[in-house]
Structures are given as C-alpha cells and as structure tokens.
Design an enzyme around this catalytic site. Structure first.
Site: not given
Ligand code: APR
Length: 191
Positions: A17, A41, A129
C-alpha cells in the site's frame, strides 16, 4: 522483491500500500481536475488528510488542474512520505489516442520533478491500470522503459537513489518482476 541498479539508482518492485511508504516522494494516479477519487487517489487523500486536497485546490486555482502526462507536487499531509507528486495517466481507449506516449510522460515528468526538488527516493503506483483500464502488461512495459531510459540519460541533477514500484495486486507485481528480470539478463549478456 527484485532490484536493478542503473548508475547510483536502484529500481525495485514491492507488493503493498503506497500510503504507508516512508521515503521522500509518493506518486498519485490523479485525475486532471485534481479532485480526488477512488483507487490510489482515494487512498492517498483519505490517509493523508484534507491538507493535500487544500493544496490541490490551490494548484487548480493557479493553473486549472493537471493535463494528462503532466505532474504537480504537494505536501503529504499525515502520510509518512514527505511529498506527493500527482500525475494524470491516460484513460485507455484502445491504444489509438497516444495513450502510450501520455503514460510514458507521466513517469518521465514525475521523475524530472522529483529530481528538481532533490529527492533521494520515489515510489510509483501502477498508473492508469485501475479505473483508467490501461492493460497491465503494456503499462508495465511503458513504465519501466520510461524509467530506465531516463536513468540511462544520467542527468546531472539526478540524486535519486531508490525508485520503487508499489504494486497493489500480485498480477502487477509479477509483471514488473518478470520485466526487470529480463532487462537485467539482457544487460548482463551485453557486458
Ligand atoms: N497503493 C498502491 N497502489 C494502489 C493502491 C494503494 N493504496 N490503491 C490502488 N492501487 C493501484 C490499483 O490496483 C492500480 O494498479 O493503483 C493502480 C492505479 O489504479 P487507480 O487508482 O484506479 O488509478 P488509474 O487507473 O490511474 O485511474 C485514475 O481513478 O481514483 C481515480 O481520481 C482518480 O480519476 C482518477 C482515476
């Protein structure tokens, strides 16, 4: 984890992460309005706090947002990283809209901006992606080619010691490890 070193810069791949990454700069896969969203985001804004959005709004006021392929920089709010570079990847529309060029520009412009601020380390997500649906294999190739090509230009103000690709799925991690394996073998074969 796979690492390849070009000059004084190592390029590595990790599964994880990006909001927990502790180096100088993390890169966000933003939208051209810098409005926040889901995916990485959303994760960055929710973990980093409102300060990041405030700075994004300042940039929107000054320059109206961030066109695809470009990059802007803000603080990192509550995140362990020092700064965030927000770049906007291409939305995949089949490959005929210069998506490859725009994606390569995301990586190049993010690295040039990181070099400009004297960063020693930077972490990238796998831009475009996810929601933007860029096919993962071609995106991996564009990303690593753009990064290794720029490092091989051996730019004088490059102080980057670590470039890390933080993959959120084992599929992307495998693609990046394989690509770096092959790249390393090809380089060693030519020594
Ligand atoms: N850490 C690292 N990578 C992550 C994380 C995370 N916390 N969360 C998601 N990812 C990965 C996804 O698995 C994907 O491989 O980031 C990659 C990019 O996916 P998206 O975040 O969906 O970004 P992108 O495809 O570039 O689409 C951008 O999505 O969230 C909106 O506002 C954003 O409109 C923009 C669009």
């Amino acid at each position: 984890m796979k690492t390849y070193t070009i000059g004084r810069t190592s390029v590595s791949v990790f599964l994880g992460d990006i909001t927990t990454w502790t180096g100088d700069i993390i890169v966000n896969a933003a939208n051209s309005g810098l409005l926040g969203g889901k995916g990485v985001d959303g994760a960055i804004h929710s973990a980093g706090g409102p300060e990041i959005m405030e700075q994004c709004m300042e940039i929107r006021k000054e320059q109206g947002g961030c066109p695809p392929g470009n990059a802007v920089i803000t603080g990192a709010g509550q995140l362990p990283a020092k700064h965030i570079i927000h770049t906007v990847g291409p939305i995949w529309e089949g490959g005929g809209r210069r998506e490859e060029h725009t994606l390569a520009e995301c990586y190049r412009n993010s690295l040039l901006l990181a070099m400009k601020v004297g960063a020693r380390s930077i972490a990238f997500p796998n831009i475009s992606t996810g929601i933007y649906e860029y096919p993962k294999g071609p995106a991996c190739d564009v990303a690593l080619k753009a990064v290794t090509n720029l490092l091989e230009e051996d730019l004088p103000d490059n102080r980057l010691e670590r470039i890390e690709f933080i993959c959120f799925t084992p599929e992307n991690e495998e693609l990046y490890v394989q690509w770096l394996e092959q790249f390393t073998q090809e380089k060693e074969a030519h020594i």
